[in-house]
Scaffold this motif. Sequence first.
Motif, PDB file in Angstrom:
ATOM      1  N   TYR A  43       0.876  -1.140  -0.156  1.00 51.07           N
ATOM      2  CA  TYR A  43       0.063   0.021  -0.077  1.00 51.07           C
ATOM      3  C   TYR A  43       0.679   1.284  -0.017  1.00 51.07           C
ATOM      4  CZ  TYR A  43      -2.772  -3.867   1.886  1.00 51.07           C
ATOM      5  OH  TYR A  43      -3.283  -5.185   2.528  1.00 51.07           O
ATOM      6  N   ALA A  44       1.946   1.190   0.675  1.00 49.98           N
ATOM      7  CA  ALA A  44       3.043   2.590   0.833  1.00 49.98           C
ATOM      8  C   ALA A  44       3.564   2.472  -0.571  1.00 49.98           C
ATOM      9  CB  ALA A  44       3.829   2.036   1.858  1.00 49.98           C
ATOM     10  N   HIS A  80       2.352   1.565  -3.715  1.00 49.85           N
ATOM     11  CA  HIS A  80       1.389   2.118  -4.294  1.00 49.85           C
ATOM     12  C   HIS A  80       1.347   3.878  -4.165  1.00 49.85           C
ATOM     13  CE1 HIS A  80      -2.312   2.573  -6.720  1.00 49.85           C
ATOM     14  NE2 HIS A  80      -2.769   3.213  -5.681  1.00 49.85           N
ATOM     15  N   GLU A  81       1.047   4.204  -2.935  1.00 48.73           N
ATOM     16  CA  GLU A  81       1.264   5.572  -2.706  1.00 48.73           C
ATOM     17  C   GLU A  81       2.358   6.619  -3.259  1.00 48.73           C
ATOM     18  OE1 GLU A  81      -1.362   7.486  -1.146  1.00 48.73           O
ATOM     19  OE2 GLU A  81      -2.699   5.745  -1.034  1.00 48.73           O
ATOM     20  N   VAL A 107       2.237   6.710  -6.967  1.00 44.43           N
ATOM     21  CA  VAL A 107       1.109   7.838  -7.405  1.00 44.43           C
ATOM     22  C   VAL A 107       1.548   9.063  -7.151  1.00 44.43           C
ATOM     23  CG1 VAL A 107      -1.155   8.638  -6.640  1.00 44.43           C
ATOM     24  CG2 VAL A 107      -0.920   6.290  -6.954  1.00 44.43           C
ATOM     25  N   HIS A 108       2.600   9.474  -6.147  1.00 40.88           N
ATOM     26  CA  HIS A 108       2.992  10.568  -6.032  1.00 40.88           C
ATOM     27  C   HIS A 108       4.187  10.882  -7.033  1.00 40.88           C
ATOM     28  CE1 HIS A 108       1.377  12.002  -1.859  1.00 40.88           C
ATOM     29  NE2 HIS A 108       0.719  11.132  -1.979  1.00 40.88           N
ATOM     30  N   MET A 123       3.742   6.096   6.770  1.00 41.75           N
ATOM     31  CA  MET A 123       3.499   6.380   5.407  1.00 41.75           C
ATOM     32  C   MET A 123       3.381   8.016   5.078  1.00 41.75           C
ATOM     33  SD  MET A 123       0.454   5.441   2.770  1.00 41.75           S
ATOM     34  CE  MET A 123       0.529   3.738   3.331  1.00 41.75           C
ATOM     35  N   LEU A 147       5.901   9.874   2.884  1.00 41.88           N
ATOM     36  CA  LEU A 147       5.751  10.764   1.647  1.00 41.88           C
ATOM     37  C   LEU A 147       6.140  11.986   1.552  1.00 41.88           C
ATOM     38  CD1 LEU A 147       1.978   9.316   0.930  1.00 41.88           C
ATOM     39  CD2 LEU A 147       4.143   8.912  -0.365  1.00 41.88           C
TER      40      LEU A 147
END
Length: 372
Positions: A21-22, A24-25, A28-29, A318, A322
């Motif tokens: 999940y991290a 993916h984030e 996406v960033h 997370m 980010l």
Amino acid sequence: MKIGCPKEIKAQEFRVGLTPYAVHEAVVHGHEVMLEAGAGLGAGFPDEDYAAAGARIVDGAKEIFAWADMIVKVKEPQAVERRMLREGQILFTYLHLAPDPEQTRDLLASGCTAIAYETVTDAQGGLPLLAPMSEVAGRLAPQVGAWTLQKANGGRGVLLGGVPGVGPAKVVVIGGGVVGTNAARIAAGMGADVTVLDRSLPRLRYLDDVFGGLFYTRYSSAGATADLVADADLVIGAVLIPGAAAPKLVTRAQLSTMRPGAAIVDVAIDQGGCFETSRPTTHEDPIYEVDGVMHYCVANMPGAVARTATIALGNATMPFMLALADKGWRRACEDDPHLLNGLNVHAGQLTQYEVGKALGIDVIAPTLALKS
């Protein structure tokens, strides 16, 4: 930013620094992620999950350390990993430097920028990246303590909750913070006779108000501690001074007053331990005996429940990961003074006062490091 996540190599460490999940984030960033093959298997995350989230999977950590702008881990870098760190690289992980002069020297020599999960703060004065693992370790402590008390493991042969006609074990929890509160809840839920010691009267009032007699509370004077430890079947050490070495609250002389086969669980062992006789152990060989008392001092307790621990840690880290990737460490720390509190090492200089005090190393203020 190029974000790298190597496989943990500390003995019996099954957690991983990034969940899918991290990853993916981060993707996406607009960031790139490289993960060592098999890094997530211990936590139940196969390489395919990471690849689907956008990570590049590679064999071996050497390529990751050479490529990444930021290394994201769980445990402190081991000696072989520290040799791969380089000037200007960001290291984002647990460090626990105060009882570890060798690691501290290596990080200073590397020139990296090391941000420690355990000293990042929040607006309420808490430690948001330490809290999830403190919750896990606290809830594990009575479980492993009960196991240590079993006769086959050298313990007294006492069942924590007793049975009808036979009283429960007496459990003393030293420290009423996150670890201690969770340990007391679980131990009391198992039926034990539990007393929590703390020096903060407001904290003791809070525990009494919230838990309504589920367990006892006592002010942690030296005399009260000595009396309760002598009468205990299980003592759980749950003290923390952020960034600093844990205080030694139970001496070897006090240990000798305990019954043969009594047990201690030192959850503070990452920071040096709060019992004079504590030394780090592993999940592979977790228990040793001193003066007839069984010691459980595993330095990465949450690694035993790697999936729960990894997801809990990932949820907390997370947003900070980010921010570091999106802004770079300098601007991220300028924008967030709580993240700046996590800065322990930058460009060969120590920036964490408690570590410097413990190890006798000169320290500069984190705000000065921002300008260097």
